[in-house]
Design a protein around this motif. Structure first.
Motif, mmCIF file in Angstrom:
data_model
loop_
_atom_site.group_PDB
_atom_site.id
_atom_site.type_symbol
_atom_site.label_atom_id
_atom_site.label_comp_id
_atom_site.label_asym_id
_atom_site.label_seq_id
_atom_site.Cartn_x
_atom_site.Cartn_y
_atom_site.Cartn_z
ATOM 1 N N GLU A 1 22.815 23.772 -23.903
ATOM 2 C CA GLU A 1 23.213 22.380 -24.077
ATOM 3 C C GLU A 1 22.201 21.714 -25.001
ATOM 4 O O GLU A 1 21.116 21.314 -24.590
ATOM 5 C CB GLU A 1 23.266 21.666 -22.724
ATOM 6 C CG GLU A 1 24.033 20.357 -22.778
ATOM 7 C CD GLU A 1 24.297 19.791 -21.389
ATOM 8 O OE1 GLU A 1 25.336 19.139 -21.208
ATOM 9 O OE2 GLU A 1 23.474 20.016 -20.480
ATOM 10 N N ALA A 2 22.573 21.612 -26.287
ATOM 11 C CA ALA A 2 21.646 21.101 -27.302
ATOM 12 C C ALA A 2 21.528 19.589 -27.261
ATOM 13 O O ALA A 2 20.456 19.031 -27.519
ATOM 14 C CB ALA A 2 22.097 21.558 -28.695
ATOM 15 N N VAL A 3 22.627 18.904 -26.975
ATOM 16 C CA VAL A 3 22.639 17.448 -26.845
ATOM 17 C C VAL A 3 23.217 17.139 -25.480
ATOM 18 O O VAL A 3 24.317 17.572 -25.151
ATOM 19 C CB VAL A 3 23.471 16.784 -27.965
ATOM 20 C CG1 VAL A 3 23.517 15.277 -27.769
ATOM 21 C CG2 VAL A 3 22.905 17.134 -29.338
ATOM 22 N N ARG A 4 22.485 16.352 -24.686
ATOM 23 C CA ARG A 4 22.791 16.244 -23.260
ATOM 24 C C ARG A 4 23.124 14.811 -22.861
ATOM 25 O O ARG A 4 22.373 14.150 -22.153
ATOM 26 C CB ARG A 4 21.607 16.776 -22.453
ATOM 27 C CG ARG A 4 21.142 18.147 -22.948
ATOM 28 C CD ARG A 4 19.858 18.607 -22.288
ATOM 29 N NE ARG A 4 20.096 19.148 -20.961
ATOM 30 C CZ ARG A 4 19.128 19.651 -20.201
ATOM 31 N NH1 ARG A 4 17.870 19.663 -20.625
ATOM 32 N NH2 ARG A 4 19.422 20.138 -19.009
ATOM 33 N N SER B 1 21.583 18.763 -34.198
ATOM 34 C CA SER B 1 22.910 18.897 -33.596
ATOM 35 C C SER B 1 23.624 17.553 -33.549
ATOM 36 O O SER B 1 24.829 17.455 -33.811
ATOM 37 C CB SER B 1 22.797 19.482 -32.187
ATOM 38 O OG SER B 1 22.307 20.801 -32.228
ATOM 39 N N GLY C 1 17.362 18.441 -30.394
ATOM 40 C CA GLY C 1 18.767 18.071 -30.488
ATOM 41 C C GLY C 1 19.085 17.148 -31.648
ATOM 42 O O GLY C 1 20.241 16.742 -31.817
ATOM 43 N N LYS D 1 26.725 18.308 -26.841
ATOM 44 C CA LYS D 1 27.004 19.464 -27.693
ATOM 45 C C LYS D 1 26.452 20.707 -27.027
ATOM 46 O O LYS D 1 25.260 20.788 -26.709
ATOM 47 C CB LYS D 1 26.369 19.303 -29.077
ATOM 48 C CG LYS D 1 26.632 20.483 -30.010
ATOM 49 C CD LYS D 1 28.113 20.635 -30.329
ATOM 50 C CE LYS D 1 28.379 21.829 -31.228
ATOM 51 N NZ LYS D 1 29.811 21.942 -31.593
ATOM 52 N N ARG D 2 27.352 21.670 -26.785
ATOM 53 C CA ARG D 2 26.932 22.944 -26.193
ATOM 54 C C ARG D 2 27.220 24.073 -27.171
ATOM 55 O O ARG D 2 28.220 24.058 -27.892
ATOM 56 C CB ARG D 2 27.685 23.218 -24.897
ATOM 57 C CG ARG D 2 27.392 22.258 -23.760
ATOM 58 C CD ARG D 2 27.946 22.778 -22.433
ATOM 59 N NE ARG D 2 27.880 21.753 -21.398
ATOM 60 C CZ ARG D 2 28.887 20.949 -21.094
ATOM 61 N NH1 ARG D 2 30.049 21.075 -21.740
ATOM 62 N NH2 ARG D 2 28.772 20.035 -20.155
ATOM 63 N N GLY E 1 17.127 17.545 -25.762
ATOM 64 C CA GLY E 1 18.522 17.150 -25.871
ATOM 65 C C GLY E 1 18.837 15.761 -25.367
ATOM 66 O O GLY E 1 19.986 15.326 -25.434
#
Length: 318
Positions: free
Chosen positions: A29-32, A56, A53, A23-24, A222
């Motif tokens: 980039e909050a979730v990587r 998110s 993260g 999730k960007r 993230g």
């Protein structure tokens, strides 16, 4: 006709499955690229500092925030194409209560039930059932505003169950509650789990995660940095016990005696020294034999909080 959810249940597939989920928000980039799966009837937790993260990830699972990259299936369906069908089978408990303060306890449940197409008779019966479950039957005709924080939280959870969800998402469910209210909520959530409801929980309370979660992930920056049951994470990332040696502020700089074979790791804090060890009493004896004179000492079992701080650090994240 069988639904995708029915097919997933029969096949034993997880209710939530993510692979390389991203999730960007612009350049953030909050979730990587996280991978996870949540099985039917499981209580699964997200732990992590602010900005890790967690929220998110939960919003993507709740079908209110589209994923940027990766795969995501919830109840065997794709949120991009089946968002409304998924949301109809979810229960959501937000971090902040969003009850209608001018309605009564009963009316909050009945009005919400009508959103799911339930008849008046159905919502009346369901409201009675949920008020009993949440121990609010004696406040059924009271307005929400004067209720205590614990009562409002129980009502919010009861409201999320109106549609008999297969997956219940709880964001910081007991934040701000006193210990008695927290334990009562834990009891209600444990009962839901016994009834087969799948729970997905974010929490900042480590004891809450230990009490409620079968499995959990620790997120930081993230990414998922650890995954397992609370007991597995403690065994993998910490020692069996921790010795706490407390000193007056500024006086914890005493040289530690030799603890080879006793202490695995030592951490100095402003007012105490933490000795991570599998043999707390032996470490305490070694400290005393070496001339250390703490104001107080405590040998305790390692907890999920020790794991959390080991993995994510003690620095405050805003």
């Amino acid at each position: 006709m069988a639904t995708a959810e029915d097919s997933a249940a029969r096949a034993g597939q997880p209710l939530v499955m993510a692979k390389a989920l991203v999730k960007r928000f612009g350049t953030l980039e909050a979730v990587r690229g996280i991978d996870l799966d949540v099985g039917r009837g499981e209580a699964f937790g997200f732990l992590g500092p602010n900005g890790a993260g967690k929220s998110s990830a939960m919003r993507m699972i709740a079908c209110v925030s589209p994923r940027t990259e990766g795969e995501l299936r919830v109840l065997g369906m794709d949120p991009r194409t089946d968002g409304p069908r998924i949301r109809a089978r979810l229960g959501v408990v937000p971090q902040e209560d969003n009850l209608d303060a001018e309605l009564t306890v009963r009316q909050n449940l009945q009005v919400y039930g009508r959103y799911f197409g339930m008849s008046r008779a159905q919502v009346r019966a369901k409201a009675m059932e949920l008020m009993e479950f949440a121990q609010l039957s004696d406040r059924a005709d009271d307005e929400v505003e004067p209720l205590s924080g614990g009562m409002k939280r129980r009502l919010t959870i009861a409201r999320s169950l109106v549609n008999d969800p297969d997956l219940l998402l709880l964001d910081e469910p007991t934040t701000g509650l006193d210990p008695q209210a927290r334990h009562l909520l834990w009891d209600r959530l444990f009962r839901l789990k016994q009834l087969g409801v799948t729970l997905l929980i974010t929490t900042h309370y480590m004891d809450e995660a230990e009490q409620l979660c079968d499995r959990l992930v620790v997120m930081d920056g993230g990414r998922i940095v650890a995954e397992g049951s609370p007991a597995e994470l403690i065994a993998r990332h910490c020692t069996r016990e921790v010795l706490e040696l407390r000193f007056p502020v500024g006086e914890n700089g005493q040289a530690l005696p030799e603890m080879d074979g006793v202490a695995e790791r030592v951490e100095r804090l402003p007012d105490r020294v933490l000795v991570y060890t599998d043999h707390g009493d032996a470490a305490l004896n070694a400290a005393h034999a070496g001339g250390m004179r703490p104001v107080s000492s405590l040998v305790r079992r390692s907890t999920l909080e020790d794991v959390f701080l080991t993995l994510t650090g003690r620095s405050l994240v805003d």
